[in-house]
Design a protein around this motif. Structure first.
Motif, mmCIF file in Angstrom:
data_model
loop_
_atom_site.group_PDB
_atom_site.id
_atom_site.type_symbol
_atom_site.label_atom_id
_atom_site.label_comp_id
_atom_site.label_asym_id
_atom_site.label_seq_id
_atom_site.Cartn_x
_atom_site.Cartn_y
_atom_site.Cartn_z
ATOM 1 N N ILE A 1 -4.821 -4.301 -2.587
ATOM 2 C CA ILE A 1 -6.190 -4.979 -2.144
ATOM 3 C C ILE A 1 -6.317 -5.986 -3.250
ATOM 4 C CG2 ILE A 1 -8.522 -4.567 -1.642
ATOM 5 C CD1 ILE A 1 -8.130 -1.430 -1.412
ATOM 6 N N CYS B 1 -7.526 0.160 -6.906
ATOM 7 C CA CYS B 1 -5.993 0.411 -6.283
ATOM 8 C C CYS B 1 -5.149 0.341 -7.529
ATOM 9 C CB CYS B 1 -5.871 -0.896 -5.349
ATOM 10 S SG CYS B 1 -4.184 -0.929 -4.672
ATOM 11 N N PRO B 2 -3.921 1.342 -7.545
ATOM 12 C CA PRO B 2 -3.452 1.697 -8.575
ATOM 13 C C PRO B 2 -1.780 0.888 -8.482
ATOM 14 C CG PRO B 2 -3.090 3.556 -7.188
ATOM 15 C CD PRO B 2 -4.084 2.606 -6.256
ATOM 16 N N CYS C 1 0.841 -1.254 0.238
ATOM 17 C CA CYS C 1 -0.245 0.099 -0.059
ATOM 18 C C CYS C 1 0.811 1.189 -0.054
ATOM 19 C CB CYS C 1 -0.979 -0.116 1.236
ATOM 20 S SG CYS C 1 -1.698 1.437 1.598
ATOM 21 N N ILE C 2 0.379 2.154 -0.798
ATOM 22 C CA ILE C 2 1.206 3.369 -0.836
ATOM 23 C C ILE C 2 0.324 4.561 -0.321
ATOM 24 C CG2 ILE C 2 2.757 2.942 -2.788
ATOM 25 C CD1 ILE C 2 0.523 4.232 -4.560
ATOM 26 N N HIS C 3 -0.893 4.347 0.329
ATOM 27 C CA HIS C 3 -1.750 5.098 1.025
ATOM 28 C C HIS C 3 -2.173 6.321 0.091
ATOM 29 C CE1 HIS C 3 -1.223 3.101 4.823
ATOM 30 N NE2 HIS C 3 0.086 2.925 4.481
ATOM 31 N N CYS C 4 -2.385 5.955 -1.044
ATOM 32 C CA CYS C 4 -2.857 7.113 -1.834
ATOM 33 C C CYS C 4 -4.486 7.477 -1.634
ATOM 34 C CB CYS C 4 -2.738 6.575 -3.355
ATOM 35 S SG CYS C 4 -3.890 5.056 -3.943
ATOM 36 N N MET C 5 -5.083 6.661 -1.054
ATOM 37 C CA MET C 5 -6.520 6.860 -0.571
ATOM 38 C C MET C 5 -7.593 6.756 -1.607
ATOM 39 S SD MET C 5 -5.747 7.390 2.354
ATOM 40 C CE MET C 5 -7.019 8.201 3.307
ATOM 41 N N CYS D 1 -8.827 4.123 -2.846
ATOM 42 C CA CYS D 1 -9.744 2.978 -2.506
ATOM 43 C C CYS D 1 -10.776 3.677 -1.480
ATOM 44 C CB CYS D 1 -9.250 1.932 -1.686
ATOM 45 S SG CYS D 1 -8.032 2.404 -0.312
HETATM 46 S S1 SF4 Z 1 -6.066 2.336 -3.329
HETATM 47 FE FE1 SF4 Z 1 -4.392 0.650 -2.808
HETATM 48 S S2 SF4 Z 1 -2.552 1.730 -2.467
HETATM 49 FE FE2 SF4 Z 1 -4.039 3.530 -2.412
HETATM 50 S S3 SF4 Z 1 -4.756 3.424 -0.565
HETATM 51 FE FE3 SF4 Z 1 -5.931 2.015 -1.170
HETATM 52 S S4 SF4 Z 1 -5.145 -0.042 -0.770
HETATM 53 FE FE4 SF4 Z 1 -3.531 1.346 -0.446
#
Ligand code: SF4
Ligand code: SF4
Lengths: 388, 306, 95
Positions: free
Chosen positions: C90, C82-83, C42-46, C48
């Motif tokens: 995910i 999710c990119p 996860c890069i916590h791009c948000m 999702c």
């Molecule tokens: S879309 Fe994927 S990478 Fe981005 S926050 Fe959600 S789980 Fe993490």
């Protein structure tokens, strides 16, 4: 008190100015238009603080009223006939959400054929939407009723919308003497609105107008039924208080030479003035005639009316609209039902009159009395003043 | 524009536990629009999927003040709320800034609610109206609306032996709103969330009546797999089926110009509502649809260039 | 809310308190698959989080923290959006 000469519409507009509501949303329609026109001038001249919304239809007028009242505002509107009909969809939403919206309704025949004159078909068709309905005989009553409407509708035990009606043209455009109460006294009399909830309460977010499935719809109707019951007490209390403060008496109905009468008519609105003249003439010729003029049609004071009418020889119920149910107008069916449990019930006959503004005169009302004195001679439902 | 990180610390207008279909598109529209407001908000919704699924008594998914009145009157209702707010501001009974938002589906906006919307826009109320446009009456089982595009299969204008779904074109509501000379009107779609959030932010920075028409794929009525809601939405913009643009005080700006305009069939074939169009005998309809899209796109670019 | 209220117990004026839908658990709508988060990717791009129709991607201080399985309907949008590449942070997996 200030004595002036005003039409019904002017009197209602004056009352609105004195009430100084937070929001008014309205759309023009004859014969109620004038109320809004006069009020719009008050807004333009800065005589009121009201946010006035000149909407594009009555449907939007009532919709905006619901929105504004949900935000906690004191809200008023005015309409007639087709305008009221266009509001019908939203009227029961206003009562379900317990929004004490105040409406000036000028009674006018419902189309078709299109007709701009008085009958009660518009207001009667709105009788089952959870609105309090008060009828006025004249300009003074229209003014007094509108002031009392604020107190009745906003009472915590009630919290229901209210329509105060006058008869189109007959009252709305008829010039009469009016005793007005001074502005500051009205202000004090109606007080500040204290809403039960407000959409603008950001700290306490509320969801208003949720969807009910079969498990809650019925339960949500019960508080409205209960509030209507409470409204009966409140209407009497407010009426007594008004009398104490301003000297004019208001209850569910007005009795005119009724107590010792053997024969009586039941009337709503402006025709009661004509009926009084007829009754005086009949009394002079020895007929014990009387009248019960209904002021409050919703809630319907059935028990009280039954007490007044029981023991009379015969009653004529005058309806200024028909139900198309083949067995009598809306007032008639209420009165007959109210008297069902009376031990000593009078014979009851229905006279539908005045549709589309057709005049009703003293002679006709005397004829009505003549008809009911010969019990059994006329049909149960009669149409008078129509070419047969 | 606020970053997603910044938005994520604001108050989500909705909780979980509402009854929208799995994979629905409108809750995200509501979230994106509402989260874009820095100030507190009050929401009014027309009758429709959004209202029905989020407020089944005694369960409300709303975390902000919410009012539902009826189907065709969200704009008029909100204009009343806004008028009350102005009255209270004037009387000093309220001081804080509040943003007023109405949501309506395409049925409640393009069709039955058009008069109410037009009136509120003309009167100049300080509010934002957002249409979550899924191009049919989905709440009552996919009946055609004025927003349904040509060729789409709906339950009241189904594809059959002699008719191929809706015959007529959709009406251009965004342009109707532009014609009201309001300070801000825009078209967006849920899959391009950054574009939508930015447009909502811009809308909140402007006073007066504002309108955003947001295309929302509906898995039930458009018929596709639930996880594709966002990607199909982007396809609508990439094919110029649903151009993303805004009109600020009469000035047009196209906010997404696909580098390579994808052919419309890519969008149409992603959903079963257009399946019948791929019958060889319906090829002419596909050609017609492409032509119309090309024409409208050029027209839009010309308006921007003016 | 297992017991139905009688009419006297209703909130006043046909109002309803905010957020009450949290008590309605739509998690059982999932059709056998649930989203699973792989924090190491996860890069916590948000993305999702903003894409979820059910406010069921949980976040804290601007970071993705997992899922609210009580309400997640298992639509799979978060996994699709999710990119991260080549592996997604995910994935939809059998429950
Ligand atoms: S879309 Fe994927 S990478 Fe981005 S926050 Fe959600 S789980 Fe993490
Ligand atoms: S599967 Fe759907 S509902 Fe569940 S968290 Fe992902 S996007 Fe939200």
């Amino acid at each position: 008190m200030i004595t002036v000469a005003k039409t019904g519409n002017e009197a209602m507009a004056e009352a609105m100015r004195q009430i100084n509501p937070d929001v008014v949303a309205a759309y023009p329609i004859t014969p109620a238009t004038e109320i809004v026109m006069i009020f719009a001038k008050y807004v333009a001249d800065g005589l009121v603080d009201t946010e006035y919304i000149p909407v594009e239809s009555e449907h939007s007028a009532m919709s905006a009223c619901v929105g504004a009242a949900s935000a906690g505002a004191r809200v008023m509107t005015g309409t007639s006939s087709q305008g009221l009909a266009l509001m019908y969809e939203i009227l029961p939403i206003a009562s379900a959400l317990r929004l004490p919206i105040i409406m000036c309704e000028v009674n006018r025949a419902i189309s078709g054929p299109i007709n701009i004159h008085c009958d009660h078909s518009d207001t009667m068709a709105a009788r089952d939407f959870g609105w309090i309905q008060i009828f006025s005989e004249n300009t003074q009553e229209a003014y007094d009723n509108l002031l009392q409407a604020v107190r009745i509708a906003e009472d915590k035990r009630v919290m229901l919308p209210i329509m105060v009606t006058t008869d189109g043209f007959i009252i709305s455009h008829g010039m009469e003497k009016l005793e007005m109460i001074e502005d500051p006294i009205v202000k004090e009399y109606i007080g500040e609105k204290k809403p039960e909830y407000s959409l603008l309460d950001i700290e306490k977010p509320t969801t208003v107008g949720a969807l009910d499935l079969t498990d809650y719809y019925f339960e949500h109707k019960m508080p409205v039924i209960e509030a209507m019951k409470n409204a009966k007490d409140v209407i009497l209390e407010v009426g007594k208080d008004f009398e104490k403060k301003f000297g004019r008496q208001y209850g569910f109905y007005e009795k005119y030479k009724l107590d010792d009468a053997e024969f009586a008519v039941v009337v709503l609105g402006s025709a009661s003035g004509t009926a009084k003249v007829a009754i005086d003439q009949l009394r002079a010729s020895g007929v014990k005639a009387g009248m019960l003029k209904i002021r409050v049609f919703r809630p319907f004071p059935a028990e009280e009316i039954a007490k007044e009418l029981t023991g009379k020889k015969a009653i004529a119920v005058m309806d200024r609209s028909d139900s198309f149910n083949t067995c009598g107008g809306p007032v008639f069916t209420e009165i007959r039902s109210a008297l069902f449990d009376s031990q000593n019930k009078p014979s009851i006959t229905n006279f539908v009159y005045g549709l589309g503004g057709r005049d009703i005169n003293v002679e006709q009302i005397k004829n009505i009395f003549e008809s009911i004195r010969n019990v059994g001679k006329v049909p149960v439902v009669n149409y008078i003043g129509v070419r047969q | 524009m606020a970053t997603l990180k910044e938005l994520s610390v604001r108050k989500d207008p909705l909780t979980g536990g509402h009854r929208a279909c799995a994979g629905c598109g409108f809750p995200q529209i509501v979230r994106m629009v509402c989260l874009a407001s820095k100030d507190p908000i009050v929401v009014v919704s027309a009758t429709g999927c959004l209202e029905v699924t989020t407020t089944i008594f005694p369960y409300s998914a709303w975390t902000v003040p919410f009012l539902h009145n009826a189907f065709e009157n969200a704009a008029a209702t909100l204009s009343g709320v806004e008028a009350a707010y102005k009255a209270f501001l004037k009387k000093g009974k309220i001081a804080k800034k509040i943003n007023f938002i109405a949501f309506g589906g395409d049925g409640g906006t393009y069709d039955i609610g058009l008069q109410s919307l037009s009136g509120a826009m003309e009167r100049g109320h300080n509010l934002l109206y957002v249409c979550y446009n899924n191009q049919a009456y989905m709440n009552t089982s996919i009946q055609r609306s004025g927003a349904t595009p040509k060729g789409a299969n709906t339950t009241t204008e189904p594809a059959g032996k002699v008719k191929q779904g809706k015959v007529q074109r959709q009406k251009d509501l965004t342009e109707i709103m532009v014609a009201h000379n309001i300070p801000y009107a825009a078209q967006a779609t849920v899959g391009y969330w950054a574009d939508l959030v930015r447009k909502a932010e811009k809308a909140f920075s402007i006073d007066g009546p504002r309108f955003i028409n947001v295309l929302q794929p509906c898995r039930l009525g458009w018929v596709y797999k639930p996880e594709e809601t966002m990607s199909i939405s982007r396809l609508a913009a990439d094919t110029c089926f649903w151009p993303l643009y805004e009109v600020e005080n009469g000035k047009y700006k196209v906010t997404l110009k696909p580098k390579e305009k994808k052919p419309i069939i890519e969008f149409l074939k992603s959903q079963d509502r257009f399946r019948h169009l791929f019958n060889p005998k319906n090829e002419t309809i596909l050609v017609e649809i492409q032509k119309e899209i090309d024409y409208n796109w050029e027209k839009l670019l010309a308006k921007e260039a003016k | 809310m297992s017991k139905l209220m009688n009419w006297k117990e209703l909130p006043p004026c046909d109002t309803l308190a905010a957020k009450t839908a949290e008590a309605f658990e739509t998690g059982d709508w999932r059709m056998g698959e649930k989203p699973v988060w792989h924090p190491e990717i996860c890069i916590h791009c948000m993305i999702c989080w903003i894409s979820c129709p059910d406010s069921s991607v949980t976040v804290k201080d601007g970071k993705m923290t997992g899922f609210d399985y009580k309400h997640c309907k298992g639509c799979g949008i978060c996994a699709k959006e999710c990119p991260t590449k080549p592996n997604k942070a995910i994935t939809m997996e059998k429950e």
